[in-house]
Design a protein around this motif. Structure first.
Motif, mmCIF file in Angstrom:
data_model
loop_
_atom_site.group_PDB
_atom_site.id
_atom_site.type_symbol
_atom_site.label_atom_id
_atom_site.label_comp_id
_atom_site.label_asym_id
_atom_site.label_seq_id
_atom_site.Cartn_x
_atom_site.Cartn_y
_atom_site.Cartn_z
ATOM 1 N N ARG A 108 8.585 -24.045 55.371
ATOM 2 C CA ARG A 108 7.233 -24.370 54.905
ATOM 3 C C ARG A 108 6.482 -23.084 54.570
ATOM 4 N N GLY A 109 5.826 -23.096 53.442
ATOM 5 C CA GLY A 109 5.021 -21.945 53.056
ATOM 6 C C GLY A 109 5.820 -20.727 52.650
ATOM 7 N N ASP A 111 6.880 -19.917 49.875
ATOM 8 C CA ASP A 111 6.464 -19.400 48.576
ATOM 9 C C ASP A 111 4.985 -19.000 48.551
ATOM 10 N N GLY A 112 4.390 -18.920 49.721
ATOM 11 C CA GLY A 112 2.990 -18.491 49.808
ATOM 12 C C GLY A 112 1.983 -19.631 49.792
ATOM 13 N N ARG A 113 2.447 -20.868 49.524
ATOM 14 C CA ARG A 113 1.537 -22.007 49.530
ATOM 15 C C ARG A 113 1.177 -22.397 50.966
ATOM 16 N N GLU A 114 -0.024 -22.930 51.135
ATOM 17 C CA GLU A 114 -0.433 -23.423 52.442
ATOM 18 C C GLU A 114 0.395 -24.667 52.770
ATOM 19 N N ASP A 162 7.978 -28.882 43.660
ATOM 20 C CA ASP A 162 6.781 -28.416 42.951
ATOM 21 C C ASP A 162 5.521 -29.154 43.368
ATOM 22 N N THR A 164 2.536 -30.556 45.510
ATOM 23 C CA THR A 164 1.789 -30.080 46.670
ATOM 24 C C THR A 164 1.183 -31.271 47.389
ATOM 25 N N ASP A 166 -1.349 -32.791 50.753
ATOM 26 C CA ASP A 166 -2.380 -32.530 51.759
ATOM 27 C C ASP A 166 -1.836 -32.759 53.159
#
Length: 475
Positions: A108-109, A111-114, A162, A164, A166
């Motif tokens: 998880r995360g 790639d830098g995404r939250e 790809d 995202t 919540d």
């Protein structure tokens, strides 16, 4: 873990299949040196191996016991039992073992995404229904979500894709939890506990302990079944973050910090300002499809997790109204001659069948299949007063017949010896003969299906086809 952490790391993937192949591909794509080991060496395995080898992945077929040299990590498919020699060799060499859920959690995360929080669900029965109810509620709240995990949508796809999100609604089996040591959910629930998969875990104690892993490190809420003390005990034993709350659900009137039912209304006394004196209406029992007692419990569990995530009451109601159960889960097939025919082929163990039998009265029960080491005395004694008659089929039907002799000797029983494709049609006809107007013919086998059918879906389809044929004849 970042992508750079995987460069050149020697990882062994244990097992081909629905989780092993995606794990091998993901790890290879991250730059790891991947070797797949697999016990089988059949035509299908060789075809799968060829596809992986074309991508630069080493595959060893028929050799699932030997730990490849230089292995730094094993990622296993859920089906591999903990007592496999490969894992003993890994323990001796100090090599950690992860499952696909643990891998997804660690990625998880990357790639830098939250990363999206996980609302996690486990239990002996009701997991898939609860997760799908939860996803429906979250969607009704306008949140980007998906039902993932043991439900058929890969967690690796959800974490690495790809799209995202919540929040994720995550179904986790005891197998997956066994191999997920660092999982830390936002909130989680253990729906219920009953003997299952004991051949894999080795004991009921080990099975329960693996289920309890879902509570470890929870941040907001540990949701438990107030009618199943063992689930509350797991909450008490869990090491959670400070201020994480224990939230119960009950089919009765809820106490403070619980969700429950009052006069046909699902209510919340947990996520309200004054839980000593306040109760928030969430939905009506009629909003739950179907409104069988165990399914109402599933709805309360889903609502508790959604409320823990901050979802408003209206979304709980709208999500439950929008939810449609999967096939073969207390599915009404047809009414024929004023008799209802219900397909609960998914009731593959006694705990699930008990819940299904509790929802109807009187019943002509179609049961039997592979018992998986189960005993049936408690199930039969609890349902005896509801039974109009019983039709038995499948390899281990004698175990149920013996329990019926002990606890319901007055109930007529039809024992079908045939195991060919026409057996289900005969079972339905015999059930129709025993039934009276107003009765329910319920196929809740309390057994696995593989003695006669490829899976519980095929068994359910055979039942539905037989019922429809009966309806056509009666028209």
């Amino acid at each position: 873990m970042s992508n750079q952490d995987w460069q050149g790391k020697h990882v062994t993937v244990a097992g081909l299949g629905v989780s092993g192949i995606p794990a091998a591909r993901v790890l290879n794509g991250l730059g790891a040196v991947v070797t797949v080991v697999n016990d089988g060496d059949d035509e299908r395995s060789r075809a799968q191996a060829a596809e992986l080898e074309a991508q630069g992945i080493t595959v060893r077929l028929g050799d699932g016991a030997t730990l490849p040299e230089s292995t730094e990590l094993i990622v296993t498919t859920p089906g591999w039992k903990p007592d496999k020699p490969l894992f003993a060799a890994a323990a001796e060499a100090g090599v950690p073992v992860w499952g696909d859920v643990e891998l997804a959690w660690r990625l998880r995360g990357h790639d830098g995404r939250e990363p999206a929080p996980w609302l996690a669900v486990t239990g002996t029965n009701g997991k898939t229904t609860t997760v799908r109810m939860l996803a429906s509620i979250l969607e009704a709240a306008g949140l980007r979500t998906a039902a993932v995990g043991n439900i058929g949508v890969s967690l690796l796809d959800a974490v690495l894709g790809d799209e995202t999100y919540d929040v994720l609604a995550v179904e986790l089996s005891s197998y997956q939890l066994h191999w997920a040591p660092s999982l830390r959910a936002h909130s989680a629930v253990v729906l219920n506990l009953a003997p299952d998969h004991l051949d894999w875990h080795g004991s009921m104690e080990a099975y329960v302990a693996d289920k309890g892993r879902i509570y470890e490190g929870n941040r907001i809420a540990c949701v438990y079944n107030a009618a199943d003390k063992a689930t509350e005990d797991l909450v008490r034993q869990a090491d959670v973050e400070e201020d994480c709350r224990a939230i119960g659900f009950t089919l009765g009137t809820p106490g403070p910090s619980q969700l429950g039912v009052v006069d046909g209304i699902l209510v919340d006394r947990a996520f309200v300002t004054n839980r000593q004196k306040q109760a928030q209406e969430l939905a009506e029992v009629g909003d739950v499809n179907p409104p069988a007692p165990h399914n109402i419990a599933n709805a309360l569990a889903a609502a508790a997790l959604a409320r823990a995530f901050g979802v408003e009451p209206r979304a709980v109601r709208d999500g439950l109204r929008a939810f449609r159960p999967d096939a073969h889960r207390i599915e009404h097939v047809a009414d024929v001659a004023e008799v209802a025919y219900i397909d609960d082929s998914k009731a593959t163990n006694t705990h699930a069948a008990e819940a299904s039998l509790a929802a109807y009265d009187p019943i002509v029960w179609i049961a039997g299949g592979l018992a998986k080491g189960a005993t049936f005395d408690e199930l039969v004694s609890g349902a005896a007063k509801r039974l109009r008659g019983v039709v038995l089929m499948g390899r281990d039907r004698a175990l149920i017949r013996e329990a019926l002799t002990r606890h319901a000797p007055e109930v007529p029983v039809v024992d079908l010896e045939r195991t060919d494709t026409g057996a289900m049609s005969e079972a339905v006809r015999e059930a129709a003969r025993l039934a009276r107007p107003g009765d329910t013919v319920l196929m809740a086998p309390a057994c696995a299906s593989m003695d006669m059918f490829a899976n519980y879906n095929k068994r359910g389809e055979a039942f539905a086809d037989a019922v429809r044929a009966l309806a056509d004849e009666s028209a």
